[in-house]
Design an enzyme around this catalytic site. Structure first.
Site, PDB file in Angstrom:
ATOM      1  CG  ASP A 226      -0.247   0.044   2.949  1.00 29.00           C
ATOM      2  OD1 ASP A 226       1.071  -0.674   2.147  1.00 29.00           O
ATOM      3  OD2 ASP A 226      -0.254   0.471   3.572  1.00 29.00           O
TER       4      ASP A 226
ATOM      5  CD  GLU B 268       4.694   0.697   6.925  1.00 23.87           C
ATOM      6  OE1 GLU B 268       5.248   1.039   8.071  1.00 23.87           O
ATOM      7  OE2 GLU B 268       4.069   1.220   5.682  1.00 23.87           O
TER       8      GLU B 268
HETATM    9 ZN    ZN Z   1       6.853   2.347   3.923  1.00 22.34          ZN
END
Ligand code: ZN
Length: 487
Positions: free
Chosen positions: A78, A145
């Protein structure tokens, strides 16, 4: 798009160009996942997905290297989507447009997503490289993340088999990261009794502004002022000298930022207003002197206010002020093993009168050592309980304790020195990385985090230094070669 044509290493930039076209905000990684699965199938590579959406693609060992140690490479799928106000961008559909300027690649009006698109491109380049002899390599691509690390949190213990891992999500060529802090929140909620204001009183609003604030992980050791602590000191001084009543206290916003501003309103006998303002003036002078040039824009100002209908009851007020006075803020401990590493810290992030006669106090703790994180959280809990607050802790995320005897550190250090003829820096960071979660789940795993130089991540100014990508590739492939020499 022709801008990547002359850049090397060619495979990384080719893949990165493709990745830029794929929208992939946190929790919306469907398109990039599909792209990777297609890539794995085209290259005849084994691919696995788990329930949360993490992907593992496996490159089998080169002939004759089947007995070598398995290496895990890891990055996140992401990216953070930020665009300039004057640059409309639909993050669900629009491609990111890379722009080359001088030594850097950035994006037109948006985040570039080199964090961590360059990690994805690099793992793809490794997976498709037919000339690099190696043992088995497991490439892990995690989801989400940037907005909760739920990909790393939900990794299954049998997700991968390797016990040496290189994380490709750090942002400084020339620095090898070997540790990060874990974090948690400790939040207190206290109730007070509203007391009707005496009609013969006066009221003042006090504003504290101009502090620098900063990130509670990266900048906690810099000695910046904490607006909640400073405002509380002023309220404490005032209540020690005058019969004041507090009707509001509001400071700080985000849990991971050092608070920059605070505002409060107080009520007092109108006859003391002159002396009371004089105390505030003197406090202002003293506090400016105390912080000096580091907080040169610190400003305390007062203005007359309308009488509020209610103030806080005296007992609660005293308990709140005393517990905020006792509540620590800043560095609690420095690492005994690594120079300049904050090991444990706490941030008194915000105080708010939230309506319904309630005060909410938010604090966050960080440490690279789990037990120390819990110790400081207990310390804060006690301070807040003294205010009569109910206290809760968030689950938080674990840290990754530096291991200076790590094998992957030794291999990466010697590769770096051989390739570039200089010593890299070895550091841990006082912020969170997915490595902390992986470290907790895969006991005994040996990890390092490396990456090319990225600046301005999470902002439309994000840029990646072109030459650092070549150095990053040279380092990573040399580390792979050296690991494959070990059996
Ligand atoms: Zn990162």
């Amino acid at each position: 798009m022709k801008i990547f044509e002359k850049l090397s290493p060619i495979p990384i930039w080719n893949y990165f160009e493709e990745i830029c076209k794929i929208p992939r905000l946190s929790k919306n990684e469907g398109k990039i996942r599909k792209f990777l699965i297609h890539f794995a199938k085209e290259n005849n590579l084994e691919v696995k997905e788990d329930e949360i959406g993490n992907i593992l693609i496996v490159k089998t060992a080169s002939p004759g290297m089947e007995d070598r140690k398995t290496l895990v490479l890891q990055c996140h799928l992401d990216m953070v989507g930020e665009n300039n106000a004057d640059y409309p961008h639909d993050w669900a559909t629009d491609p990111v447009i890379p722009v080359l300027s001088d030594r850097w690649i950035s994006a037109r009006g948006t985040t570039l997503g080199a964090d961590d698109g360059i990690g994805i491109a690099t793992q793809m380049a490794i997976l498709s490289d037919k000339k690099l002899p190696s043992g088995k390599i497991e490439c892990l691509f995690t989801v989400d993340e940037e907005s909760g690390m739920t990909g790393a949190i939900n990794l299954k213990p049998d997700c991968f088999t390797g016990r040496i891992l290189v994380n490709l999500d750090s942002e400084d060529e020339g620095i090898l990261y070997i540790g990060c802090a874990g974090g948690m929140d400790t939040i207190g909620t206290m109730k007070y009794k509203p007391v009707a204001t005496d009609k013969n009183s006066s009221a003042l609003e006090i504003s504290l502004t101009g502090l620098r604030g900063g990130h509670s992980g990266d900048e906690i050791h810099k000695g910046f002022g904490n607006s909640v602590k400073i405002m509380n000191r002023l309220l404490s001084d005032l209540s020690n000298n005058f019969d004041i009543s507090v009707s509001s206290f509001d400071g700080g916003n985000m849990r991971n930022a050092i608070p920059r501003e605070a505002f409060s309103a107080i009520v007092f006998d109108k006859n003391v207003i002159g002396r009371l303002k004089e105390l505030i003036d003197n406090f202002h002078t003293a506090i400016k002197e105390e912080f000096g040039t580091i907080e040169k824009d610190l400003k305390i100002s007062v203005k007359d206010a309308l009488l509020p209908r209610y103030v806080m009851d005296k007992e609660s007020q005293t308990r709140l002020i005393d517990s905020l006075t006792a509540c620590p803020h800043g560095v609690i401990a420095w690492s005994k093993e690594m120079e300049d590493l904050v090991e444990t810290s706490t941030n008194l992030a915000s105080v708010k009168f939230t309506g319904e006669n309630t005060v909410k106090i938010v604090t966050t703790q960080r440490s690279s050592i789990e037990s120390s994180k819990y110790e400081v959280a207990s310390m804060i809990e006690l301070c807040l309980k003294n205010a009569g607050a109910e206290v809760v802790h968030s689950d938080g995320y674990p840290g990754w304790k530096p291991d200076l005897n790590s094998e992957i550190l030794r291999i990466t250090l010697s590769s770096y020195k051989n390739l570039f003829g200089k010593e890299p820096m070895v550091k841990a960071i006082h912020a969170g990385l997915e490595c902390g979660l992986i470290y907790e789940k895969f006991k005994g795993i040996d990890m390092i985090s490396i990456g090319p130089t990225i600046r301005g991540a999470h902002t439309p100014h994000e840029k990646i230094e072109i030459k650092s990508v070549q150095m990053f590739w040279d380092l990573l492939t040399d580390v792979i070669r050296n690991i494959s020499l070990q059996s």
